[in-house]
Design a protein around this motif. Structure first.
Motif, PDB file in Angstrom:
ATOM      1  N   ASN A   1     -44.014  68.062  16.741  1.00  0.00           N
ATOM      2  CA  ASN A   1     -43.023  69.209  15.797  1.00  0.00           C
ATOM      3  C   ASN A   1     -43.484  70.436  15.297  1.00  0.00           C
ATOM      4  OD1 ASN A   1     -40.512  67.704  16.334  1.00  0.00           O
ATOM      5  ND2 ASN A   1     -40.650  67.011  14.445  1.00  0.00           N
ATOM      6  N   SER A   2     -42.600  71.791  16.092  1.00  0.00           N
ATOM      7  CA  SER A   2     -43.355  72.895  16.236  1.00  0.00           C
ATOM      8  C   SER A   2     -42.216  74.232  15.996  1.00  0.00           C
ATOM      9  CB  SER A   2     -44.412  73.331  17.388  1.00  0.00           C
ATOM     10  OG  SER A   2     -43.644  72.992  18.465  1.00  0.00           O
ATOM     11  N   ALA A   3     -42.695  74.986  16.217  1.00  0.00           N
ATOM     12  CA  ALA A   3     -41.078  75.907  16.528  1.00  0.00           C
ATOM     13  C   ALA A   3     -40.961  76.029  18.387  1.00  0.00           C
ATOM     14  CB  ALA A   3     -41.642  77.448  16.383  1.00  0.00           C
ATOM     15  N   ALA A   4     -41.431  75.972  18.535  1.00  0.00           N
ATOM     16  CA  ALA A   4     -41.359  75.669  20.394  1.00  0.00           C
ATOM     17  C   ALA A   4     -40.843  73.731  20.483  1.00  0.00           C
ATOM     18  CB  ALA A   4     -42.225  75.567  21.232  1.00  0.00           C
ATOM     19  N   LEU A   5     -41.036  73.240  19.882  1.00  0.00           N
ATOM     20  CA  LEU A   5     -40.933  71.556  20.044  1.00  0.00           C
ATOM     21  C   LEU A   5     -40.137  71.070  19.079  1.00  0.00           C
ATOM     22  CD1 LEU A   5     -40.540  69.019  22.305  1.00  0.00           C
ATOM     23  CD2 LEU A   5     -42.833  68.422  21.318  1.00  0.00           C
ATOM     24  N   LYS A   6     -39.169  70.436  18.860  1.00  0.00           N
ATOM     25  CA  LYS A   6     -38.833  69.607  17.812  1.00  0.00           C
ATOM     26  C   LYS A   6     -38.098  68.079  18.517  1.00  0.00           C
ATOM     27  CE  LYS A   6     -36.711  72.343  14.527  1.00  0.00           C
ATOM     28  NZ  LYS A   6     -35.976  73.478  13.493  1.00  0.00           N
ATOM     29  N   ILE A   7     -38.324  67.080  17.718  1.00  0.00           N
ATOM     30  CA  ILE A   7     -38.112  66.021  17.739  1.00  0.00           C
ATOM     31  C   ILE A   7     -37.868  64.886  16.857  1.00  0.00           C
ATOM     32  CG2 ILE A   7     -38.788  63.583  19.066  1.00  0.00           C
ATOM     33  CD1 ILE A   7     -41.351  64.953  19.880  1.00  0.00           C
ATOM     34  N   TYR A   8     -36.486  64.573  16.709  1.00  0.00           N
ATOM     35  CA  TYR A   8     -36.019  63.856  15.644  1.00  0.00           C
ATOM     36  C   TYR A   8     -35.638  62.671  16.276  1.00  0.00           C
ATOM     37  CZ  TYR A   8     -33.292  62.428  11.553  1.00  0.00           C
ATOM     38  OH  TYR A   8     -32.895  62.584  10.503  1.00  0.00           O
ATOM     39  N   TYR A   9     -35.783  61.338  15.532  1.00  0.00           N
ATOM     40  CA  TYR A   9     -35.283  59.975  15.732  1.00  0.00           C
ATOM     41  C   TYR A   9     -34.040  59.645  14.894  1.00  0.00           C
ATOM     42  CZ  TYR A   9     -35.225  55.200  17.471  1.00  0.00           C
ATOM     43  OH  TYR A   9     -34.668  53.927  18.349  1.00  0.00           O
ATOM     44  N   ILE A  10     -32.442  59.249  14.855  1.00  0.00           N
ATOM     45  CA  ILE A  10     -31.597  59.462  14.379  1.00  0.00           C
ATOM     46  C   ILE A  10     -31.258  57.755  13.370  1.00  0.00           C
ATOM     47  CG2 ILE A  10     -29.541  60.360  14.081  1.00  0.00           C
ATOM     48  CD1 ILE A  10     -29.807  61.628  16.711  1.00  0.00           C
ATOM     49  N   GLU A  11     -31.502  57.673  12.769  1.00  0.00           N
ATOM     50  CA  GLU A  11     -30.969  56.165  11.811  1.00  0.00           C
ATOM     51  C   GLU A  11     -29.299  55.520  12.191  1.00  0.00           C
ATOM     52  OE1 GLU A  11     -32.404  54.493   8.061  1.00  0.00           O
ATOM     53  OE2 GLU A  11     -31.196  55.726   7.151  1.00  0.00           O
ATOM     54  N   ASN A  12     -29.603  54.747  12.472  1.00  0.00           N
ATOM     55  CA  ASN A  12     -28.548  54.369  12.935  1.00  0.00           C
ATOM     56  C   ASN A  12     -27.508  54.021  13.613  1.00  0.00           C
ATOM     57  OD1 ASN A  12     -27.207  51.453  11.375  1.00  0.00           O
ATOM     58  ND2 ASN A  12     -25.241  52.426  10.302  1.00  0.00           N
ATOM     59  N   TYR A  13     -27.690  53.987  14.449  1.00  0.00           N
ATOM     60  CA  TYR A  13     -27.349  54.346  15.792  1.00  0.00           C
ATOM     61  C   TYR A  13     -26.332  53.427  15.799  1.00  0.00           C
ATOM     62  CZ  TYR A  13     -26.477  54.942  21.100  1.00  0.00           C
ATOM     63  OH  TYR A  13     -25.584  54.639  22.117  1.00  0.00           O
ATOM     64  N   ASP A  14     -24.987  53.772  16.175  1.00  0.00           N
ATOM     65  CA  ASP A  14     -23.675  53.142  16.486  1.00  0.00           C
ATOM     66  C   ASP A  14     -22.452  53.506  16.909  1.00  0.00           C
ATOM     67  OD1 ASP A  14     -22.598  55.531  14.415  1.00  0.00           O
ATOM     68  OD2 ASP A  14     -22.688  54.809  12.901  1.00  0.00           O
ATOM     69  N   TRP A  15     -21.137  53.703  16.821  1.00  0.00           N
ATOM     70  CA  TRP A  15     -20.164  54.298  18.169  1.00  0.00           C
ATOM     71  C   TRP A  15     -20.188  55.328  18.067  1.00  0.00           C
ATOM     72  CZ3 TRP A  15     -15.344  50.820  18.715  1.00  0.00           C
ATOM     73  CH2 TRP A  15     -14.860  51.096  19.857  1.00  0.00           C
TER      74      TRP A  15
END
Length: 600
Positions: free
Chosen positions: A434-448
């Motif tokens: 993760n930096s100014a150019a690249l953002k990666i994020y995993y979102i919790e509790n994938y649902d409908w």
């Protein structure tokens, strides 16, 4: 999304329902945890299309009182789970029938709750959710329908017995005698034994002849979803005899429904079905190789358009395209809409997605930056980490194109330690990259609801399964309906949906993961990013996604193919069973008092 209209107090007439649809899980509403993922979503979308198009269907599933699970992720991506309990007593009307089955050598009482899927014209598809939490049952039995895909294999076999045998008993007790029984995956295969018992009218099942078996076959349709042999439910013979009793178990053996010395639910369904299909063209071919003694057809999956299209797109379609809600072929008329209006809808969707993420997590994303989405059930063959295979190159691409954002989501099965490990890998990569150019994020509790927001709001949908293990996949279809192109391995539906540089891009097959990752990076850097930098060209691609893929990859089209090819074909079809090789074993408002129906 809101809960669909509440069921009426008076159930619809079931005497004219000619198709019974059985599925272990059905996604009925975002508010009800009666599903886990793709199989349940497909079932729910099928029934929503049935309601929209006035189909004479009824459906059966289990109540799953404690749901699938809620996902919790700590700072390292370690997943833990908690139940999602709900109360059908305070949510749904009762079917007012009490069924008594003989299971595990003792009486098991079942009741059912009714959920009405209401179509755009008011047509209702009733769904009955079977429930063993009945006073008088053994305490262990009362929890049989609590957890979707929970417990051990014995628990699962008991659940599938409730679905198959109990579902038939319930429908018939309600006066519903369908002409066709559709098994959505092998979990419901024991309904065939219930139909055989009914045909024999009390005679021992061992007296069943090929004529009797064929009579049951003429009523049954089977859809297989799993291209991995290990993914088909199978049970030991000791459990088969213990749960089903000697007569039913011996009949399954004598009818040549065992495979490799085990009770295999897929082979039971194959043996007793006149029509069998895979869920995409390629999956049909893969399944044919897996089951060469049976004829396997193909009907490619779809998604329910008005469930997965964003509100902004629905408003646009309502203004510009008449009758699209009942006939999705009209999506072709999207070419009469200015592409800039399509882009405007997508911009609203993207802002809505980012606002939701910010509210849930205090993570903020830039709507002007190219954003990739990857949200799947987390299994090793889906390869969530392929996108992160070469971190240095990914960072270089992000810096070159003026920024890149990647959103991940997905649950691993509680028992899948390898899948949980993939989530931790993504978390570790995000922490480093993760930096100014690249953002990666995993979102919790994938649902409908999160699935809808993601498929509506990202710019490109990424899918990286290991071929040929993607039976179909439907998340990319949802994205296409919202003008979102896919970047995907050519497997499942994408073999049929990929028009290169028009509806998306194919990740080229490679002998190694490194080669496939390199293809992904090449497409991202040299094809996707330059097109994204040209708003007019990108808007036309968004238009193509709806006009080409939205027109075909929907459950209205899919269901019409089931009616034309599987349920009521115009002429004789090639029998499902080409040949059968024996697999012998070695040795709050008061409800009316429900009627009791006993199934021995």
């Amino acid at each position: 999304m809101s809960l669909p209209a509440s069921p009426t107090s008076v159930p619809p007439d079931l005497t004219n329902r000619t198709i019974a649809y059985f599925s272990m899980e059905i996604a009925l509403s975002p508010k009800l945890p009666t599903y886990s993922g793709g199989l349940g979503m497909l079932a729910g979308d099928t029934l929503r299309s049935a309601a929209d198009t006035g189909a004479p269907m009824v459906a059966v599933s289990l109540v799953h009182r404690r749901g699938y699970f809620r996902q919790h992720l700590d700072d390292t991506g370690q997943q833990t789970e908690s139940d999602v309990p709900w109360s059908p007593e305070t949510t749904l009307p009762s079917a007012n029938q009490l069924i008594a089955l003989t299971v595990q050598g003792r009486q098991l009482l079942l009741r059912a709750w009714r959920f009405d899927v209401v179509g755009v014209t008011g047509h209702i598809i009733p769904v009955f959710l079977l429930d063993t939490d009945v006073e008088g049952n053994d305490e262990w039995d009362r929890h049989l329908t609590d957890h979707l895909y929970g417990g051990d294999s014995y628990y699962r076999l008991c659940q599938e017995t409730v679905l198959g045998l109990g579902g038939i008993a319930l429908l018939h007790a309600l006066g519903c005698k369908p002409e066709v029984y559709h098994m959505n995956e092998g979990h419901a295969a024991l309904l065939t034994i219930a139909l055989l018992e009914e045909r024999l009218a009390g005679k021992p099942l061992r007296e069943a002849t090929e004529i009797d078996i064929d009579a049951v076959r003429q009523q049954c349709v089977f859809t297989t979803h799993t291209p991995v042999p290990a993914g088909h439910d199978q049970f030991g013979l000791d459990h088969m005899y213990q749960v089903l009793g000697h007569d039913r178990a011996a009949a399954i053996d004598c009818a040549n429904c065992l495979h490799n010395g085990l009770m295999n639910m897929t082979y039971l369904a194959l043996r007793f079905s006149r029509y069998v299909n895979g869920v995409a063209m390629q999956h049909g071919k893969v399944s044919q190789k897996m089951f060469p003694e049976y004829k396997v057809y193909s009907i490619t999956n779809g998604v329910h358009a008005s469930t997965w299209m964003s509100e902004s797109f629905q408003e646009l379609m309502d203004k510009e395209i008449a009758n699209w809600r009942t006939d999705n072929r009209y999506f072709r008329s999207v070419y009469g809409i200015d592409p800039a209006r399509i882009t405007a809808c997508h911009v609203k969707n993207k802002h809505r997605l980012f606002a939701t993420i910010a509210k849930r997590s205090n993570h903020y994303f830039n709507p002007s930056v190219l954003t990739l989405g990857f949200a799947r059930r987390v299994a090793t063959y889906k390869r969530a980490s392929l996108l992160l295979h070469d971190p240095a190159r990914l960072v270089a691409i992000a810096e070159k194109i003026g920024g890149l954002q990647i959103l991940f989501a997905g649950k691993a099965h509680p028992a899948d330690n390898a899948g949980k490990g993939l989530i931790r890998e993504v978390y570790a990569a995000a922490a480093k990259l993760n930096s100014a150019a690249l953002k990666i994020y995993y979102i919790e509790n994938y649902d409908w609801e999160l699935g809808a927001l993601l498929t509506q709001g990202v710019d490109v949908w990424v899918n990286t399964p290991r071929r040929p293990y993607e039976a179909s996949g439907t998340s990319g279809m949802k994205a296409a309906l919202n003008g979102v192109p896919s970047l995907s391995i050519l497997d499942g539906w994408w073999i049929e949906g990929c028009a290169e540089d028009t509806t998306g891009w194919a990740i080229e097959d490679g002998e190694t993961e490194a080669a496939e990752a390199n293809s992904l990076y090449d497409k991202l850097e040299k094809r996707i990013a330059p097109l994204y930098a040209n708003p007019n060209a990108w808007a036309k691609m968004q238009q193509h996604c709806i006009g080409i893929n939205g027109t075909f990859f929907n459950t209205h089209r899919m269901l019409s193919q089931y009616f034309a090819n599987a349920y009521y074909p115009p002429g004789p079809i090639v029998p499902a069973a080409i040949s059968v090789t024996p697999h012998r074993r070695s040795t709050d408002t008061p409800e009316p008092e429900p009627a009791l129906v006993t199934v021995r």
